[in-house]
Design an enzyme around this catalytic site. Structure first.
Site, PDB file in Angstrom:
ATOM      1  N   THR A 172       6.681   4.693  -5.628  1.00  0.00           N
ATOM      2  CA  THR A 172       7.971   4.469  -6.100  1.00  0.00           C
ATOM      3  C   THR A 172       8.866   5.731  -6.181  1.00  0.00           C
ATOM      4  O   THR A 172      10.031   5.754  -6.203  1.00  0.00           O
ATOM      5  CB  THR A 172       7.710   3.496  -7.429  1.00  0.00           C
ATOM      6  OG1 THR A 172       7.293   2.364  -7.076  1.00  0.00           O
ATOM      7  CG2 THR A 172       8.882   3.200  -7.959  1.00  0.00           C
ATOM      8  N   HIS A 195       1.165   6.733 -14.261  1.00  0.00           N
ATOM      9  CA  HIS A 195       0.280   5.781 -13.722  1.00  0.00           C
ATOM     10  C   HIS A 195      -1.063   5.839 -14.514  1.00  0.00           C
ATOM     11  O   HIS A 195      -1.292   6.833 -15.198  1.00  0.00           O
ATOM     12  CB  HIS A 195       0.231   5.616 -12.362  1.00  0.00           C
ATOM     13  CG  HIS A 195       1.559   4.858 -11.688  1.00  0.00           C
ATOM     14  ND1 HIS A 195       2.515   5.925 -11.367  1.00  0.00           N
ATOM     15  CD2 HIS A 195       1.513   3.694 -11.381  1.00  0.00           C
ATOM     16  CE1 HIS A 195       3.535   4.894 -10.874  1.00  0.00           C
ATOM     17  NE2 HIS A 195       2.987   3.845 -10.793  1.00  0.00           N
ATOM     18  N   HIS A 196      -1.981   4.764 -14.341  1.00  0.00           N
ATOM     19  CA  HIS A 196      -3.238   4.626 -14.516  1.00  0.00           C
ATOM     20  C   HIS A 196      -4.113   5.767 -14.104  1.00  0.00           C
ATOM     21  O   HIS A 196      -3.729   6.404 -13.010  1.00  0.00           O
ATOM     22  CB  HIS A 196      -3.776   3.370 -14.485  1.00  0.00           C
ATOM     23  CG  HIS A 196      -3.701   2.998 -13.216  1.00  0.00           C
ATOM     24  ND1 HIS A 196      -4.591   3.156 -12.224  1.00  0.00           N
ATOM     25  CD2 HIS A 196      -2.941   2.269 -12.459  1.00  0.00           C
ATOM     26  CE1 HIS A 196      -4.294   2.913 -11.297  1.00  0.00           C
ATOM     27  NE2 HIS A 196      -2.962   2.218 -11.168  1.00  0.00           N
ATOM     28  N   THR A 240       0.831  -1.115  -0.097  1.00  0.00           N
ATOM     29  CA  THR A 240       0.032  -0.165  -0.083  1.00  0.00           C
ATOM     30  C   THR A 240       0.838   1.250   0.044  1.00  0.00           C
ATOM     31  O   THR A 240       1.774   1.351   0.736  1.00  0.00           O
ATOM     32  CB  THR A 240      -0.978   0.092   1.207  1.00  0.00           C
ATOM     33  OG1 THR A 240      -1.809  -1.194   1.197  1.00  0.00           O
ATOM     34  CG2 THR A 240      -1.992   1.262   1.278  1.00  0.00           C
ATOM     35  N   LYS A 256      -5.173   5.576 -10.104  1.00  0.00           N
ATOM     36  CA  LYS A 256      -4.419   6.035  -9.087  1.00  0.00           C
ATOM     37  C   LYS A 256      -4.714   6.816  -8.126  1.00  0.00           C
ATOM     38  O   LYS A 256      -4.815   8.111  -8.870  1.00  0.00           O
ATOM     39  CB  LYS A 256      -3.010   5.781  -9.457  1.00  0.00           C
ATOM     40  CG  LYS A 256      -1.804   5.800  -8.511  1.00  0.00           C
ATOM     41  CD  LYS A 256      -0.243   5.524  -8.838  1.00  0.00           C
ATOM     42  CE  LYS A 256       0.507   5.553  -7.675  1.00  0.00           C
ATOM     43  NZ  LYS A 256       0.136   4.364  -6.729  1.00  0.00           N
TER      44      LYS A 256
END
EC number: 1.17.1.8
Length: 273
Positions: free
Chosen positions: A170, A159-160, A103, A163
């Site tokens: 990261t 990212h998609h 998470t 998110k």
């Protein structure tokens, strides 16, 4: 904790990541799927976890109560939301269960709760469970020590559209790896947004840029830019299975460990390089 056939429980079993975690747990030798969890009221409760993940019948039904499955698992794998993960953390600490936490989006209090729990249980907590990403983090440390004082450092991530946190965990881990290599605190040198008349770039800062679009699984680039040249270190993920496989591998690695806070670099023994 059992030394063989580590039994794992998967949180958020019906989600995109949860289904791939189930597939990974069923595929890795030495790991057994012990339980699968979904939120109270989910239409998936009572479903067979294997069938839900497209892996065939397993006999493990999706449930909403950790109490009901507390004797069925050794390690809890959680890639959900911070508030849910912290509830699961308290349960696992109380019952002596290991955790693998993927998470992201924790505030400092949440991170401290994880550190505190690691005094009693073994936890692998990582922003990214991809082998490639963790090799990249090691490369960033090396590059920063050689180039960091002489270049402008920028981190770009994509990212998609679904998110919910930014920058990604990261990207923050990348910034922390670079800052640590330069003997800095990321809080003191990070620049998370630029808008309007910002003036010239402040030397010694680490910039972040975020993209949210389509179905991008995850792309991260660290740029070390100088006059006349720049070095870019990039990782691109094309499937969530890379994260799922790393998380389940981490659960197996926790076998025999009673307490402590670890990350994926410990699992891969990258800290010895």
């Amino acid at each position: 904790m059992h030394d063989a056939n580590i039994r794992v429980a998967i949180a958020g079993a019906g989600g995109r990541m949860g289904r791939q975690l189930i597939q990974a747990a069923l595929a890795l030798e030495g790991v057994q799927l012990g339980a699968a969890l979904e939120r109270e009221g989910s239409s998936l409760l009572g479903s067979d976890a294997g069938e839900l993940a497209g892996a065939g019948k397993t006999g493990v039904t999706v449930q909403s109560s950790l109490d009901a499955v507390k004797d069925d698992f050794d390690v809890f794998i959680d890639f959900t939301r911070p508030e849910g993960t912290l509830n699961h953390l308290a349960f696992c600490r109380q019952h002596g269960k290991g955790m693998v936490i993927g998470t992201t989006g924790f505030d400092e209090a949440g991170k401290q709760a994880i550190r505190d729990a690691a005094a009693d249980i073994a936890i692998v907590f990582a922003a990214n469970f991809s082998v490639g990403v963790n090799v990249m983090l090691k490369l960033l440390e090396k590059a920063a020590k050689v180039m960091g004082d002489y270049t402008d450092i920028e981190i770009i991530e994509a990212h998609h559209r679904h998110k919910v946190d930014a920058p990604s965990g990261t990207a923050l881990a990348m910034g922390e790896a670079i800052a640590h290599a330069l003997d800095k605190d990321l809080k003191d040198c990070a620049v998370y947004s630029r808008e309007g008349h910002t003036g010239e770039r402040v030397p010694g800062t680490i910039g972040f840029a975020t993209v949210r679009a389509g179905d991008i699984v995850g792309e991260h680039t660290a740029m070390f830019a100088d006059i006349g040249e720049r070095l870019e270190i990039t990782h691109k993920a094309s499937s969530r299975m890379t994260f799922a496989n790393g998380a389940v591998r981490s659960a197996l690695w926790l076998s025999g460990k009673e307490s402590g806070l670890f990350d994926m670099r410990d699992v891969l023994d990258l800290n010895s390089l």
